[in-house]
Design a protein around this motif. Sequence first.
Motif, mmCIF file in Angstrom:
data_model
loop_
_atom_site.group_PDB
_atom_site.id
_atom_site.type_symbol
_atom_site.label_atom_id
_atom_site.label_comp_id
_atom_site.label_asym_id
_atom_site.label_seq_id
_atom_site.Cartn_x
_atom_site.Cartn_y
_atom_site.Cartn_z
ATOM 1 N N ARG A 136 0.670 -1.123 -0.095
ATOM 2 C CA ARG A 136 -0.023 -0.065 0.042
ATOM 3 C C ARG A 136 0.880 1.306 -0.038
ATOM 4 O O ARG A 136 1.798 1.331 0.878
ATOM 5 C CB ARG A 136 -0.950 0.009 1.236
ATOM 6 N N ARG A 182 -1.140 -8.842 7.393
ATOM 7 C CA ARG A 182 -2.616 -8.369 7.438
ATOM 8 C C ARG A 182 -3.138 -8.798 6.098
ATOM 9 O O ARG A 182 -4.550 -9.097 6.119
ATOM 10 C CB ARG A 182 -2.874 -7.191 8.046
ATOM 11 N N ASP A 183 -2.469 -8.529 5.086
ATOM 12 C CA ASP A 183 -2.939 -8.971 3.933
ATOM 13 C C ASP A 183 -2.637 -10.432 3.136
ATOM 14 O O ASP A 183 -2.498 -10.395 2.173
ATOM 15 C CB ASP A 183 -2.574 -7.725 2.871
ATOM 16 N N THR A 233 -8.630 -13.909 7.203
ATOM 17 C CA THR A 233 -7.817 -12.773 7.061
ATOM 18 C C THR A 233 -7.972 -11.597 7.989
ATOM 19 O O THR A 233 -9.234 -11.643 8.735
ATOM 20 C CB THR A 233 -7.835 -12.346 5.752
ATOM 21 N N ASP A 267 -9.254 -5.301 6.229
ATOM 22 C CA ASP A 267 -8.921 -3.783 6.114
ATOM 23 C C ASP A 267 -9.445 -3.612 4.632
ATOM 24 O O ASP A 267 -8.647 -3.862 3.688
ATOM 25 C CB ASP A 267 -7.278 -3.618 6.282
ATOM 26 N N ASP A 326 -10.095 -1.855 1.348
ATOM 27 C CA ASP A 326 -9.468 -1.283 0.223
ATOM 28 C C ASP A 326 -10.527 -0.632 -0.614
ATOM 29 O O ASP A 326 -9.871 0.233 -1.462
ATOM 30 C CB ASP A 326 -8.442 -2.223 -0.430
ATOM 31 N N TYR A 359 -9.802 -11.627 -2.948
ATOM 32 C CA TYR A 359 -10.311 -10.476 -2.404
ATOM 33 C C TYR A 359 -11.102 -11.100 -0.976
ATOM 34 O O TYR A 359 -11.758 -12.155 -1.051
ATOM 35 C CB TYR A 359 -11.470 -10.014 -3.272
ATOM 36 N N ASP A 367 -11.293 -6.340 0.567
ATOM 37 C CA ASP A 367 -9.880 -6.297 1.312
ATOM 38 C C ASP A 367 -9.058 -7.090 0.118
ATOM 39 O O ASP A 367 -9.259 -8.319 0.057
ATOM 40 C CB ASP A 367 -9.679 -6.946 2.390
ATOM 41 N N HIS A 368 -8.365 -6.208 -0.322
ATOM 42 C CA HIS A 368 -7.351 -6.787 -1.394
ATOM 43 C C HIS A 368 -6.160 -7.682 -0.803
ATOM 44 O O HIS A 368 -5.572 -7.218 0.204
ATOM 45 C CB HIS A 368 -6.749 -5.778 -2.298
ATOM 46 N N THR A 369 -6.322 -8.926 -1.070
ATOM 47 C CA THR A 369 -5.194 -9.726 -0.498
ATOM 48 C C THR A 369 -4.401 -10.461 -0.958
ATOM 49 O O THR A 369 -4.442 -11.130 -2.098
ATOM 50 C CB THR A 369 -6.422 -10.879 0.418
ATOM 51 N N ASN A 370 -2.975 -10.041 -1.076
ATOM 52 C CA ASN A 370 -2.121 -10.535 -1.808
ATOM 53 C C ASN A 370 -1.218 -11.591 -1.303
ATOM 54 O O ASN A 370 -0.089 -11.780 -1.887
ATOM 55 C CB ASN A 370 -1.090 -9.255 -2.720
#
Length: 273
Positions: A25, A34-35, A109, A112, A114, A143, A233-236
């Motif tokens: 980010r 967290r992601d 997860t 948060d 996004d 996501y 929440d974009h989760t990578n």
Amino acid sequence: MHIATRIGMLPLLLALSATVQSGGRAEGQVERGRDTLYQVSTIDALLDGVYGPMATLADVLPHGDVGIGTFEALDGELILLDGQVYQAAADGVVRPMPPETATPFIAVTHFDADQSLTPPAGQDFAGFKTWLEAALPSRNIVYAIRVDGHFGSIRYRSVPRQQTPYPPLAEAAREQVFFARDDIEGTLIGFWCPSFTKGVNVPGFHLHFLSADRRHGGHVLDFTLAEAAVQLDHTNGWDVQLPMQPAFLASDLGADRSEALHAVEQGRPAPAD
């Protein structure tokens, strides 16, 4: 992609950590991890009837405050919302579950947001999926999805506790119990996963429902939206815990279970052998 193997905090689990970094980010960056989608076991193991205890909620909860899964012996649908785990059981009762409760499959997860969206009113589940997929910035990351809203109607299901020897999920789902509610407020929690997660998680949408009064819930089959707020929440990152339990190690995970998974997710009868 960085792949690292370690012995993690889960007893008798071999941790396979596959973390995909995509830049992070620019502003408001959260702490590392967290992601990440933190997952115990795989969806194909669950389809193969691996329902034994692979972790406890106490093991998993440090890794997330929202998520979905199921319970030992496939005893109902699991909803993790705002740090509290609920069991949506086949008897129609929703129960908060204690930390010592065991799970064979769970994905969580730290949520948060996004991206925030307002869906058109009157959408059914099929229309919602088409609309939301068109708004995804990429089809190549996970996501986490949270939908808080008022539903004109919603249809969901739960699966009853199974007895050993455990049947495959397609057979267990023949005993699923369907529920329908009208004019109800609640939350959808779940994930959208890319197609390359086939066999490990559910490609596309996988959502569970929990009513605002915490009395109703289950695996989502269909709904009609009156009004809602959608957060993504974009989760990578993706951390998959592979159990060293005998049932998991002996499972044949090389078979293509896509057809069975699709039937189970849609609440349809299992395909004939």
